[in-house]
Structures are given as structure tokens and as C-alpha cells.
Motif scaffolding. Structure first.
Motif, PDB file in Angstrom:
ATOM      1  N   PRO A  42      44.728  60.275 -10.904  1.00  0.00           N
ATOM      2  CA  PRO A  42      45.780  61.066 -10.254  1.00  0.00           C
ATOM      3  C   PRO A  42      47.093  60.298 -10.166  1.00  0.00           C
ATOM      4  CG  PRO A  42      44.208  60.263  -8.634  1.00  0.00           C
ATOM      5  CD  PRO A  42      43.628  59.944  -9.979  1.00  0.00           C
ATOM      6  N   GLY A  43      48.176  61.055 -10.168  1.00  0.00           N
ATOM      7  CA  GLY A  43      49.495  60.447  -9.998  1.00  0.00           C
ATOM      8  C   GLY A  43      50.175  60.004 -11.272  1.00  0.00           C
ATOM      9  N   MET A  44      49.522  60.168 -12.405  1.00  0.00           N
ATOM     10  CA  MET A  44      50.151  59.753 -13.656  1.00  0.00           C
ATOM     11  C   MET A  44      51.202  60.773 -14.091  1.00  0.00           C
ATOM     12  SD  MET A  44      48.914  56.844 -14.473  1.00  0.00           S
ATOM     13  CE  MET A  44      48.914  56.521 -12.703  1.00  0.00           C
ATOM     14  N   PRO A  45      52.292  60.325 -14.692  1.00  0.00           N
ATOM     15  CA  PRO A  45      53.378  61.247 -15.050  1.00  0.00           C
ATOM     16  C   PRO A  45      52.991  62.264 -16.112  1.00  0.00           C
ATOM     17  CG  PRO A  45      53.777  59.053 -15.952  1.00  0.00           C
ATOM     18  CD  PRO A  45      52.621  58.916 -15.011  1.00  0.00           C
ATOM     19  N   TRP A  46      51.917  62.007 -16.820  1.00  0.00           N
ATOM     20  CA  TRP A  46      51.493  62.923 -17.881  1.00  0.00           C
ATOM     21  C   TRP A  46      50.467  63.949 -17.409  1.00  0.00           C
ATOM     22  CZ3 TRP A  46      51.217  57.499 -18.749  1.00  0.00           C
ATOM     23  CH2 TRP A  46      50.023  56.904 -18.339  1.00  0.00           C
ATOM     24  N   ASN A  47      50.100  63.913 -16.133  1.00  0.00           N
ATOM     25  CA  ASN A  47      49.115  64.873 -15.632  1.00  0.00           C
ATOM     26  C   ASN A  47      49.699  66.271 -15.542  1.00  0.00           C
ATOM     27  OD1 ASN A  47      47.315  62.781 -15.407  1.00  0.00           O
ATOM     28  ND2 ASN A  47      47.468  62.593 -13.190  1.00  0.00           N
ATOM     29  N   VAL A  48      48.906  67.263 -15.932  1.00  0.00           N
ATOM     30  CA  VAL A  48      49.300  68.667 -15.876  1.00  0.00           C
ATOM     31  C   VAL A  48      48.152  69.441 -15.225  1.00  0.00           C
ATOM     32  CG1 VAL A  48      50.053  70.676 -17.210  1.00  0.00           C
ATOM     33  CG2 VAL A  48      50.588  68.372 -18.030  1.00  0.00           C
ATOM     34  N   GLY A  49      48.492  70.465 -14.450  1.00  0.00           N
ATOM     35  CA  GLY A  49      47.466  71.234 -13.751  1.00  0.00           C
ATOM     36  C   GLY A  49      47.655  71.091 -12.258  1.00  0.00           C
ATOM     37  N   ASN A  50      46.733  71.683 -11.484  1.00  0.00           N
ATOM     38  CA  ASN A  50      46.929  71.690 -10.029  1.00  0.00           C
ATOM     39  C   ASN A  50      46.104  70.638  -9.289  1.00  0.00           C
ATOM     40  OD1 ASN A  50      44.304  72.788  -9.788  1.00  0.00           O
ATOM     41  ND2 ASN A  50      45.095  74.877  -9.924  1.00  0.00           N
ATOM     42  N   CYS A  51      45.385  69.777 -10.021  1.00  0.00           N
ATOM     43  CA  CYS A  51      44.638  68.703  -9.358  1.00  0.00           C
ATOM     44  C   CYS A  51      45.606  67.597  -8.945  1.00  0.00           C
ATOM     45  CB  CYS A  51      43.569  68.139 -10.280  1.00  0.00           C
ATOM     46  SG  CYS A  51      42.606  66.821  -9.511  1.00  0.00           S
ATOM     47  N   ILE A  52      45.718  67.381  -7.635  1.00  0.00           N
ATOM     48  CA  ILE A  52      46.608  66.335  -7.115  1.00  0.00           C
ATOM     49  C   ILE A  52      45.829  65.271  -6.344  1.00  0.00           C
ATOM     50  CG2 ILE A  52      48.573  65.867  -5.588  1.00  0.00           C
ATOM     51  CD1 ILE A  52      49.512  68.724  -6.175  1.00  0.00           C
ATOM     52  N   LEU A  53      44.874  65.716  -5.529  1.00  0.00           N
ATOM     53  CA  LEU A  53      44.133  64.782  -4.677  1.00  0.00           C
ATOM     54  C   LEU A  53      42.817  64.335  -5.298  1.00  0.00           C
ATOM     55  CD1 LEU A  53      44.682  66.498  -1.201  1.00  0.00           C
ATOM     56  CD2 LEU A  53      45.927  64.572  -2.202  1.00  0.00           C
ATOM     57  N   GLY A  54      42.311  65.055  -6.288  1.00  0.00           N
ATOM     58  CA  GLY A  54      41.035  64.705  -6.889  1.00  0.00           C
ATOM     59  C   GLY A  54      41.145  63.545  -7.864  1.00  0.00           C
ATOM     60  N   ILE A  55      39.985  63.108  -8.361  1.00  0.00           N
ATOM     61  CA  ILE A  55      39.936  61.995  -9.307  1.00  0.00           C
ATOM     62  C   ILE A  55      38.736  62.183 -10.222  1.00  0.00           C
ATOM     63  CG2 ILE A  55      38.496  60.514  -7.846  1.00  0.00           C
ATOM     64  CD1 ILE A  55      40.305  58.147  -8.769  1.00  0.00           C
ATOM     65  N   GLY A  56      38.804  61.633 -11.424  1.00  0.00           N
ATOM     66  CA  GLY A  56      37.730  61.790 -12.394  1.00  0.00           C
ATOM     67  C   GLY A  56      36.444  61.086 -11.979  1.00  0.00           C
ATOM     68  N   LEU A  57      35.344  61.507 -12.584  1.00  0.00           N
ATOM     69  CA  LEU A  57      34.045  60.891 -12.289  1.00  0.00           C
ATOM     70  C   LEU A  57      34.040  59.408 -12.621  1.00  0.00           C
ATOM     71  CD1 LEU A  57      31.558  63.605 -13.629  1.00  0.00           C
ATOM     72  CD2 LEU A  57      32.015  63.015 -11.238  1.00  0.00           C
ATOM     73  N   THR A  58      34.686  59.043 -13.721  1.00  0.00           N
ATOM     74  CA  THR A  58      34.795  57.633 -14.131  1.00  0.00           C
ATOM     75  C   THR A  58      36.260  57.348 -14.439  1.00  0.00           C
ATOM     76  OG1 THR A  58      34.232  58.285 -16.407  1.00  0.00           O
ATOM     77  CG2 THR A  58      32.452  57.453 -15.038  1.00  0.00           C
ATOM     78  N   PRO A  59      37.084  57.222 -13.403  1.00  0.00           N
ATOM     79  CA  PRO A  59      38.537  57.141 -13.615  1.00  0.00           C
ATOM     80  C   PRO A  59      38.960  55.891 -14.375  1.00  0.00           C
ATOM     81  CG  PRO A  59      37.973  56.575 -11.350  1.00  0.00           C
ATOM     82  CD  PRO A  59      36.719  57.092 -11.982  1.00  0.00           C
ATOM     83  N   ARG A  60      40.043  56.030 -15.096  1.00  0.00           N
ATOM     84  CA  ARG A  60      40.648  54.909 -15.809  1.00  0.00           C
ATOM     85  C   ARG A  60      41.164  53.893 -14.787  1.00  0.00           C
ATOM     86  NH1 ARG A  60      41.084  55.033 -21.061  1.00  0.00           N
ATOM     87  NH2 ARG A  60      40.253  57.147 -21.181  1.00  0.00           N
ATOM     88  N   MET A  61      40.788  52.640 -14.949  1.00  0.00           N
ATOM     89  CA  MET A  61      41.171  51.603 -13.995  1.00  0.00           C
ATOM     90  C   MET A  61      42.516  50.969 -14.337  1.00  0.00           C
ATOM     91  SD  MET A  61      38.612  51.978 -12.075  1.00  0.00           S
ATOM     92  CE  MET A  61      38.848  50.657 -10.883  1.00  0.00           C
ATOM     93  N   ASN A  62      42.960  51.174 -15.568  1.00  0.00           N
ATOM     94  CA  ASN A  62      44.241  50.592 -15.987  1.00  0.00           C
ATOM     95  C   ASN A  62      44.984  51.605 -16.856  1.00  0.00           C
ATOM     96  OD1 ASN A  62      46.390  48.996 -16.651  1.00  0.00           O
ATOM     97  ND2 ASN A  62      45.237  47.503 -17.845  1.00  0.00           N
ATOM     98  N   SER A  63      45.519  52.624 -16.201  1.00  0.00           N
ATOM     99  CA  SER A  63      46.239  53.670 -16.935  1.00  0.00           C
ATOM    100  C   SER A  63      47.522  53.152 -17.568  1.00  0.00           C
ATOM    101  CB  SER A  63      46.548  54.843 -16.008  1.00  0.00           C
ATOM    102  OG  SER A  63      45.370  55.534 -15.653  1.00  0.00           O
ATOM    103  N   ALA A  64      47.985  51.975 -17.154  1.00  0.00           N
ATOM    104  CA  ALA A  64      49.184  51.390 -17.761  1.00  0.00           C
ATOM    105  C   ALA A  64      48.977  51.143 -19.254  1.00  0.00           C
ATOM    106  CB  ALA A  64      49.546  50.082 -17.059  1.00  0.00           C
ATOM    107  N   MET A  65      47.723  51.032 -19.675  1.00  0.00           N
ATOM    108  CA  MET A  65      47.440  50.834 -21.097  1.00  0.00           C
ATOM    109  C   MET A  65      47.841  52.054 -21.926  1.00  0.00           C
ATOM    110  SD  MET A  65      43.740  48.947 -20.663  1.00  0.00           S
ATOM    111  CE  MET A  65      43.360  48.841 -22.415  1.00  0.00           C
ATOM    112  N   CYS A  66      47.996  53.211 -21.257  1.00  0.00           N
ATOM    113  CA  CYS A  66      48.418  54.428 -21.952  1.00  0.00           C
ATOM    114  C   CYS A  66      49.928  54.491 -22.141  1.00  0.00           C
ATOM    115  CB  CYS A  66      47.990  55.664 -21.167  1.00  0.00           C
ATOM    116  SG  CYS A  66      46.228  55.827 -20.826  1.00  0.00           S
ATOM    117  N   ALA A  67      50.659  53.613 -21.465  1.00  0.00           N
ATOM    118  CA  ALA A  67      52.111  53.721 -21.369  1.00  0.00           C
ATOM    119  C   ALA A  67      52.838  53.841 -22.711  1.00  0.00           C
ATOM    120  CB  ALA A  67      52.673  52.545 -20.573  1.00  0.00           C
ATOM    121  N   PRO A  68      52.450  53.105 -23.766  1.00  0.00           N
ATOM    122  CA  PRO A  68      53.176  53.247 -25.032  1.00  0.00           C
ATOM    123  C   PRO A  68      53.212  54.684 -25.551  1.00  0.00           C
ATOM    124  CG  PRO A  68      51.807  51.288 -25.097  1.00  0.00           C
ATOM    125  CD  PRO A  68      51.436  52.030 -23.848  1.00  0.00           C
ATOM    126  N   TYR A  69      52.180  55.468 -25.208  1.00  0.00           N
ATOM    127  CA  TYR A  69      52.094  56.854 -25.669  1.00  0.00           C
ATOM    128  C   TYR A  69      52.404  57.845 -24.541  1.00  0.00           C
ATOM    129  CZ  TYR A  69      49.870  54.872 -29.796  1.00  0.00           C
ATOM    130  OH  TYR A  69      49.618  54.155 -30.934  1.00  0.00           O
TER     131      TYR A  69
END
Length: 252
Positions: A168-195
Motif C-alpha cells: 500500500p501507498g505506492m504511487p503506481w497503485n490503482v483501485g480502491n484498496c488503501i488500508l489493505g496489504i498483500g498476502l506476501t507483500p513486497r518488502m523493498n518496493s524501491a526496487m521497482c522505482a526504475p520502472y
């Protein structure tokens, strides 16, 4: 008459030849002739878990891309999405699918240097596709290194539906989920930053995999993305194509 040992040797040879043939096909599946290169975008789509062909419900998105973006081509990633009966099998499948996605990107660009690529993943396919782009940082999955930043000029859109590594909270998120989180969430979403500019990760409340089980409606949200967001995805791809085209024109 052949004895059992001879038959066994013959069967081993047949299996080995089939295995080598499969490896060759996988390794060269995206090496295409120059005249077969997409003149617009080439979409590589990783469907979710289950039986059937390599597009399944994602065929509707494939059809929209082909219809609304002239010169486009699409492909269902041929990974083993059916034989996933245990958690260990899932970990292996996600790893293999992520590696295969990267191979397909690299090989298509090798064949079509001016290519513009869209990568798409739904459910388990979304986990694998995001691992292919960002690398693995969720707990319990087999490590995959992120796709090289070199391909940021090639990959114009990264689309995830119902990704259980949703953060949650990533700038690329779309949809109405704001407070929820994935079953196995990404621990370092900064690795996605180049894309980051290319990513849209769609997640709604009621999706047990990416957000939360509420409202309790049988995980309906997880199965609703195709109908709800396909047209939005095509619009995003068109927008990204225009942006990337303008950037290329400015550099020239």
C-alpha cells in the motif's frame, strides 16, 4: 524382442530429446523475424493459476489491445500455470515464470531493437511479472534479480491485477484498496522505482490476495479486474506510448 533395460534406455533417450527440444523452444520463443516485429506495442501476458490456454480470461485484454492499438501484438506467456498444487510448487512456478518473462523481454528486444513492450500479470502471474521487473523482495519466494534498467526505454507499461505482493501507498497503485496489504507483500518496493512511471497495480477491497477479505463476497474483487479495468489499461498503454514517443522525439 527388447528386454526391459533396452526399453528403459530408449525411453530415457526420448525423454532427453524432448527436454532439450523444450529448452530450445523456450530459449528462442521470442526471437522473431524483423518483419514480424510489432510496429506499436508487444504485450507479454502472464495469466493466473489454473487450467486452459496461456491467456484464459486475459484473452479479453489481449483482444482490446489488438483492436485499439494498431500494429500491436500479444502473447500469453507459456509457463506452467496448471500444476501448482502446493506452496512449494507455487514458489517454483513463480520463480520460473519470472525468469521466463525476463527471457522473453530480452529476446524480443534482441530481435526488435525498437520494440515497445507491455508486460501484464494477473494473480499468480502478477507476482511473477512483478518479480521479473522489480526482483524478489517478498518473504518465502525464490530470489530473482530485477530486470536491468536498460529496458526502461523499452517497457512502456507494467500492469498487475490482484498482485499478492501488493504494497500500500505506492504511487503506481490503482483501485480502491488503501488500508489493505498483500498476502506476501513486497518488502523493498524501491526496487521497482526504475520502472515506476510505467507501473499500474490494480487492487480493490474484497480481494483476499492483494488487499483484505472485506467485504466478504467470495473474493469477488479478485475476479473482477478484467471487466472493470481492461479499458483503463488500454488507455494507460496509449498514454505511455505517447509520452515515450515524445521523449524519444525530444532526444533526437
Amino acid at each position: 524382442m527388447f528386454n526391459t533395460e533396452v526399453i528403459y534406455v530408449i525411453m530415457k533417450i526420448i525423454w532427453l530429446l524432448a527436454f532439450i527440444s523444450n529448452l530450445w523452444l523456450r530459449s528462442h520463443a521470442q526471437l522473431v523475424e524483423k518483419n514480424e516485429c510489432a510496429t506499436s506495442v508487444h504485450a507479454i501476458i502472464a495469466r493466473g493459476q489454473g487450467g486452459g490456454d496461456d491467456l484464459n480470461v486475459m484473452s479479453t485484454l489481449s483482444d482490446l489491445i489488438l483492436e485499439q492499438i494498431p500494429g500491436s501484438t500479444t502473447l500469453g506467456l507459456p509457463y506452467d500455470h496448471e500444476n501448482v498444487l502446493t506452496d512449494e510448487a507455487k514458489r517454483l512456478t513463480v520463480h520460473d515464470c519470472a525468469v521466463l518473462m525476463q527471457e522473453f523481454v530480452r529476446e524480443y528486444v534482441a530481435s526488435c531493437p525498437k520494440a515497445k513492450i507491455v508486460v501484464v500479470g494477473y494473480s499468480m502471474g502478477a507476482v511473477a511479472m512483478m518479480d521479473a521487473i522489480c526482483g524478489t523482495s517478498e518473504i518465502g519466494f525464490i530470489d530473482v534479480a530485477p530486470l536491468e534498467p536498460f529496458y526502461t526505454k523499452t517497457i512502456v507499461s507494467v500492469i498487475a491485477y490482484g498482485d499478492e505482493t501488493y504494497d500500500p501507498g505506492m504511487p503506481w497503485n490503482v483501485g480502491n484498496c488503501i488500508l489493505g496489504i498483500g498476502l506476501t507483500p513486497r518488502m523493498n518496493s524501491a526496487m521497482c522505482a526504475p520502472y515506476g512511471d510505467s507501473i499500474h497495480s490494480y487492487c480493490d477491497y474484497g480481494d483476499n490476495q492483494c488487499c483484505s477479505p472485506y467485504p466478504e463476497d467470495g473474493n469477488a474483487a479478485h475476479h473482477g479486474y478484467v471487466k472493470k479495468y481492461n479499458q483503463d489499461v488500454v488507455a494507460f498503454i496509449k498514454k505511455r506510448l505517447a509520452i515515450v514517443g515524445a521523449q524519444s522525439h525530444a532526444r533526437n
